[in-house]
Design a protein around this motif. Structure first.
Motif, PDB file in Angstrom:
ATOM      1  N   LYS A   1      30.072  -3.303 -40.224  1.00  6.89           N
ATOM      2  CA  LYS A   1      28.929  -2.392 -40.080  1.00  6.89           C
ATOM      3  C   LYS A   1      28.522  -2.281 -38.614  1.00  6.89           C
ATOM      4  N   LEU A   2      27.797  -1.208 -38.306  1.00  7.42           N
ATOM      5  CA  LEU A   2      27.457  -0.947 -36.911  1.00  7.42           C
ATOM      6  C   LEU A   2      26.685  -2.109 -36.294  1.00  7.42           C
ATOM      7  N   GLY A   3      25.722  -2.650 -37.055  1.00  6.37           N
ATOM      8  CA  GLY A   3      24.907  -3.750 -36.531  1.00  6.37           C
ATOM      9  C   GLY A   3      25.750  -4.965 -36.161  1.00  6.37           C
ATOM     10  N   ASP A   4      26.850  -5.202 -36.913  1.00  5.65           N
ATOM     11  CA  ASP A   4      27.692  -6.387 -36.655  1.00  5.65           C
ATOM     12  C   ASP A   4      28.318  -6.340 -35.259  1.00  5.65           C
ATOM     13  N   ILE A   5      28.526  -5.126 -34.763  1.00  7.72           N
ATOM     14  CA  ILE A   5      29.214  -4.998 -33.465  1.00  7.72           C
ATOM     15  C   ILE A   5      28.349  -5.548 -32.331  1.00  7.72           C
ATOM     16  N   THR A   6      27.027  -5.619 -32.573  1.00 10.56           N
ATOM     17  CA  THR A   6      26.144  -6.161 -31.523  1.00 10.56           C
ATOM     18  C   THR A   6      26.390  -7.657 -31.312  1.00 10.56           C
ATOM     19  N   SER A   7      26.998  -8.323 -32.295  1.00 13.91           N
ATOM     20  CA  SER A   7      27.169  -9.786 -32.160  1.00 13.91           C
ATOM     21  C   SER A   7      28.433 -10.159 -31.375  1.00 13.91           C
ATOM     22  N   PHE A   8      29.286  -9.164 -31.061  1.00 13.49           N
ATOM     23  CA  PHE A   8      30.491  -9.477 -30.288  1.00 13.49           C
ATOM     24  C   PHE A   8      30.107  -9.732 -28.829  1.00 13.49           C
ATOM     25  N   VAL A   9      30.751 -10.732 -28.220  1.00  7.61           N
ATOM     26  CA  VAL A   9      30.541 -10.950 -26.779  1.00  7.61           C
ATOM     27  C   VAL A   9      31.676 -10.245 -26.049  1.00  7.61           C
ATOM     28  N   LEU A  10      31.326  -9.263 -25.238  1.00  4.49           N
ATOM     29  CA  LEU A  10      32.358  -8.475 -24.546  1.00  4.49           C
ATOM     30  C   LEU A  10      32.294  -8.761 -23.051  1.00  4.49           C
ATOM     31  N   PRO A  11      33.424  -8.723 -22.366  1.00  5.17           N
ATOM     32  CA  PRO A  11      33.407  -9.008 -20.932  1.00  5.17           C
ATOM     33  C   PRO A  11      32.645  -7.933 -20.156  1.00  5.17           C
ATOM     34  N   TYR A  12      31.945  -8.388 -19.110  1.00  6.19           N
ATOM     35  CA  TYR A  12      31.203  -7.483 -18.223  1.00  6.19           C
ATOM     36  C   TYR A  12      31.909  -7.431 -16.880  1.00  6.19           C
ATOM     37  N   PRO A  13      32.041  -6.339 -16.209  1.00  8.08           N
ATOM     38  CA  PRO A  13      31.698  -4.985 -16.652  1.00  8.08           C
ATOM     39  C   PRO A  13      32.942  -4.306 -17.215  1.00  8.08           C
ATOM     40  N   THR A  14      32.888  -3.859 -18.434  1.00 10.89           N
ATOM     41  CA  THR A  14      34.014  -3.120 -19.030  1.00 10.89           C
ATOM     42  C   THR A  14      33.487  -1.883 -19.743  1.00 10.89           C
ATOM     43  N   LEU A  15      34.378  -0.912 -19.915  1.00  6.87           N
ATOM     44  CA  LEU A  15      34.005   0.291 -20.672  1.00  6.87           C
ATOM     45  C   LEU A  15      33.772  -0.066 -22.134  1.00  6.87           C
ATOM     46  N   SER A  16      34.387  -1.173 -22.595  1.00  5.99           N
ATOM     47  CA  SER A  16      34.225  -1.531 -24.013  1.00  5.99           C
ATOM     48  C   SER A  16      32.767  -1.853 -24.340  1.00  5.99           C
ATOM     49  N   GLU A  17      31.972  -2.159 -23.307  1.00  5.76           N
ATOM     50  CA  GLU A  17      30.543  -2.389 -23.564  1.00  5.76           C
ATOM     51  C   GLU A  17      29.842  -1.139 -24.102  1.00  5.76           C
ATOM     52  N   LEU A  18      30.465   0.023 -23.891  1.00  2.57           N
ATOM     53  CA  LEU A  18      29.895   1.252 -24.471  1.00  2.57           C
ATOM     54  C   LEU A  18      29.752   1.098 -25.984  1.00  2.57           C
ATOM     55  N   SER A  19      30.745   0.457 -26.593  1.00  4.83           N
ATOM     56  CA  SER A  19      30.733   0.292 -28.052  1.00  4.83           C
ATOM     57  C   SER A  19      29.583  -0.620 -28.467  1.00  4.83           C
ATOM     58  N   LYS A  20      29.363  -1.670 -27.696  1.00  3.58           N
ATOM     59  CA  LYS A  20      28.279  -2.592 -28.049  1.00  3.58           C
ATOM     60  C   LYS A  20      26.911  -1.929 -27.822  1.00  3.58           C
ATOM     61  N   ARG A  21      26.816  -1.169 -26.729  1.00  5.98           N
ATOM     62  CA  ARG A  21      25.535  -0.529 -26.444  1.00  5.98           C
ATOM     63  C   ARG A  21      25.175   0.516 -27.489  1.00  5.98           C
ATOM     64  N   VAL A  22      26.171   1.254 -27.942  1.00 10.43           N
ATOM     65  CA  VAL A  22      25.862   2.255 -28.974  1.00 10.43           C
ATOM     66  C   VAL A  22      25.461   1.542 -30.256  1.00 10.43           C
ATOM     67  N   ALA A  23      26.062   0.369 -30.509  1.00  9.37           N
ATOM     68  CA  ALA A  23      25.718  -0.382 -31.720  1.00  9.37           C
ATOM     69  C   ALA A  23      24.272  -0.875 -31.649  1.00  9.37           C
TER      70      ALA A  23
END
Ligand SMILES: Cc1cc2nc3c(=O)[nH]c(=O)nc-3n(C[C@H](O)[C@H](O)[C@H](O)COP(=O)(O)OP(=O)(O)OC[C@H]3O[C@@H](n4cnc5c(N)ncnc54)[C@H](O)[C@@H]3O)c2cc1C
Length: 476
Positions: free
Chosen positions: A430-452
């Motif tokens: 679910k969308l909310g679950d994506i907020t719990s992933f730790v993603l490396p900074y600074p990466t474009l993949s953080e876009l996914s976490k921010r939208v979540a």
């Protein structure tokens, strides 16, 4: 006839679909015959995915040189050696070709026949001087360019995806018929390599994509002086002194645009003709061979995969089809071809990637109040700022409970960023679950976490949530 072969499996067509079926079956120890009339690797390797992405990579390199001063780097104007670009494209094909080669297939135990295949009856295929009577057949003959019935087109020279990658000199002015992914990728690549480019389409550009996302790409094309004529019907074409003249209707008047070369990219049609499908009692339409959920044709011993069955046409889809056939034919499993969400990417600059439903499709399928749309712009991503790639956004479509229905990304590396959403849809994350992933900074993949995170935004503004946060601050 020289030889009669009786393998367990006979695959017709050595493109993305056929090669995957043949290689997988052989690795399970199944005797396989693979018939290919043209080049091993099919469209994707020789005339499609690979050369188009290699050409775009060259174009993007030229564009990077042009825009280097934005980074404080002074360079002289990019000099493009078109023979060099041609050699780069064909060098990439040559580097990948061994994976799809007769030698590799033979090494896996596949018997490869180089000839055109056609059915003689329900159980037999003829290929050159060989007859193949297999327990099962797989048709993977792909598709070819659909040439529209535009008056004059049969009297002028034109490129298709099968010929344009042979060009080794600068095209002065390329007129492209077709504003879908193929037309826009090839049009933009040529523009970045120094050609003037004009694109016509009878519908809107990238008509199947999210219009909000398409607009970002259209703006970029216009900013780089690609001339676009969406919703425009070409009435006729003819030879001119420059090369080609295109006549079309605009604002009530007939207008003419002259170019040096023409590229036809107006769609694809399945390769059915040479197969004599009627003799094998295989049902088909102009769109392609008819198949059921396990990709079986009306002749239950014969499957069809990839572009030849119509519908969306992607190398990864043909490959997915191959997996369905292997599971059904070898293990008697009954996977359903419609079960997986299939991603798609247009590899222009910016890239446009989609998985699942678009916003418009979701609105058609569900009640308006039962879906939610979440967006996050590239401009609010630090890595995008560092690379000055701030155009674009990510958009996620969900049910009210956060169940993900689809995701659209337009921007740099969208084709890579979509992977997280492929996993999310496949695994019901679910969308909310994506907020719990730790993603490396600074990466474009953080876009996914921010939208979540925007999923929680309405909750965060509620009074009772703020009171609890306040209490926790005081006593925590
Ligand atoms: C310009 C362009 C760019 C593309 N870019 C992408 C991309 O970036 N990503 C993506 O996923 N997809 C892309 N595609 C689509 C992709 O190339 C196709 O979806 C994919 O190749 C389909 O695989 P297939 O196995 O069905 O057919 P093909 O790869 O076309 O293979 C079919 C093979 O069957 C052979 N054949 C036909 N008839 C016979 C016969 N009677 N006997 C023997 N052999 C026969 C043909 O010679 C051919 O080699 C692109 C296509 C084009 C045109």
């Amino acid at each position: 006839m020289e030889e009669v072969l009786k393998p367990d499996l006979c695959v017709i067509g050595a493109g993305s679909g056929g090669l995957s079926v043949a290689a997988a079956a052989a690795q399970f120890g199944v005797p396989v015959v693979l018939i290919e009339k043209g080049r091993m690797g099919g469209d994707c390797l020789n005339y499609g995915c690979v050369p188009s992405k290699a050409l775009l990579a060259a174009g993007k390199r030229a564009e990077a040189v042009r825009t280097a001063s934005n980074f404080g780097i002074d360079v002289i104007e990019a000099q493009i050696d078109h023979r060099g670009v041609h050699d780069h494209v064909h060098g990439v094909i040559a580097a990948i070709a061994p994976n799809d080669s007769i030698e590799r297939m033979t090494g896996l135990g596949v018997r490869v026949i180089q000839a055109s295949a056609s059915f003689l009856d329900k159980f037999t295929v003829e290929a050159g001087r060989v007859l193949v009577r297999a327990r099962r057949f797989v048709i993977a003959t792909g598709s070819t360019p659909l040439i529209p019935p535009i008056p004059g087109l049969d009297e002028v020279p034109y490129f298709t995806n099968e010929t344009i990658f042979d060009v080794s000199e600068r095209i002065q002015h390329l007129i492209v018929l077709g504003g879908g992914p193929i037309g826009l990728e090839l049009g933009q690549a040529h523009r970045m390599l120094g050609s003037h480019v004009t694109v016509f389409d009878t519908a809107s550009l990238l008509a199947n994509e999210d219009p909000e996302a398409s607009r970002v790409l259209v703006k970029k094309l216009q900013d780089t002086e690609v001339v676009l004529y969406p919703n425009t019907r070409v009435e006729r074409v003819e030879r001119s002194v420059q090369g080609i003249a295109v006549h079309f209707h605009k604002d009530g008047e007939t207008t003419i645009i002259k170019g040096t070369h023409l590229l036809v990219a107006t769609g694809r049609k399945p390769n059915l003709k040479s197969l004599s499908l009627d003799r094998a009692e295989i049902a088909y339409t102009e769109e392609g061979i008819k198949v059921n959920e396990q990709l079986k044709t009306s002749n239950r011993r014969i499957y069809a995969v990839g572009d030849v069955i119509g519908g969306p046409k992607y190398a990864h889809l043909a490959n997915y089809h191959a997996g369905i056939v292997i599971r059904n034919a070898l293990f008697r499993l009954k996977p359903d071809v419609s079960a997986a969400a299939i991603p798609r990417v247009t590899y222009t600059d910016p890239e446009l990637a989609q998985i699942g439903l678009t916003e418009e499709e979701a609105h058609k399928r569900f009640r308006r109040r039962s879906i939610r749309i979440y967006r996050w712009p590239y401009a609010d991503n630090d890595r995008a700022q560092c690379a000055r790639e701030t155009e674009g956004f990510i958009k996620v479509i969900t049910r009210r409970d956060g169940t993900i229905l689809g995701c659209t990304i337009v921007g740099a590396h969208a084709g890579e960023l979509i992977q997280m959403w492929v996993v999310a849809l496949a695994k019901d994350i679910k969308l909310g679950d994506i907020t719990s992933f730790v993603l490396p900074y600074p990466t474009l993949s953080e876009l996914s976490k921010r939208v979540a995170f925007t999923y929680y935004q309405p909750t965060l503004t509620k009074g009772w949530v703020r009171s609890i946060i306040g209490l926790l601050r005081r006593f925590g």
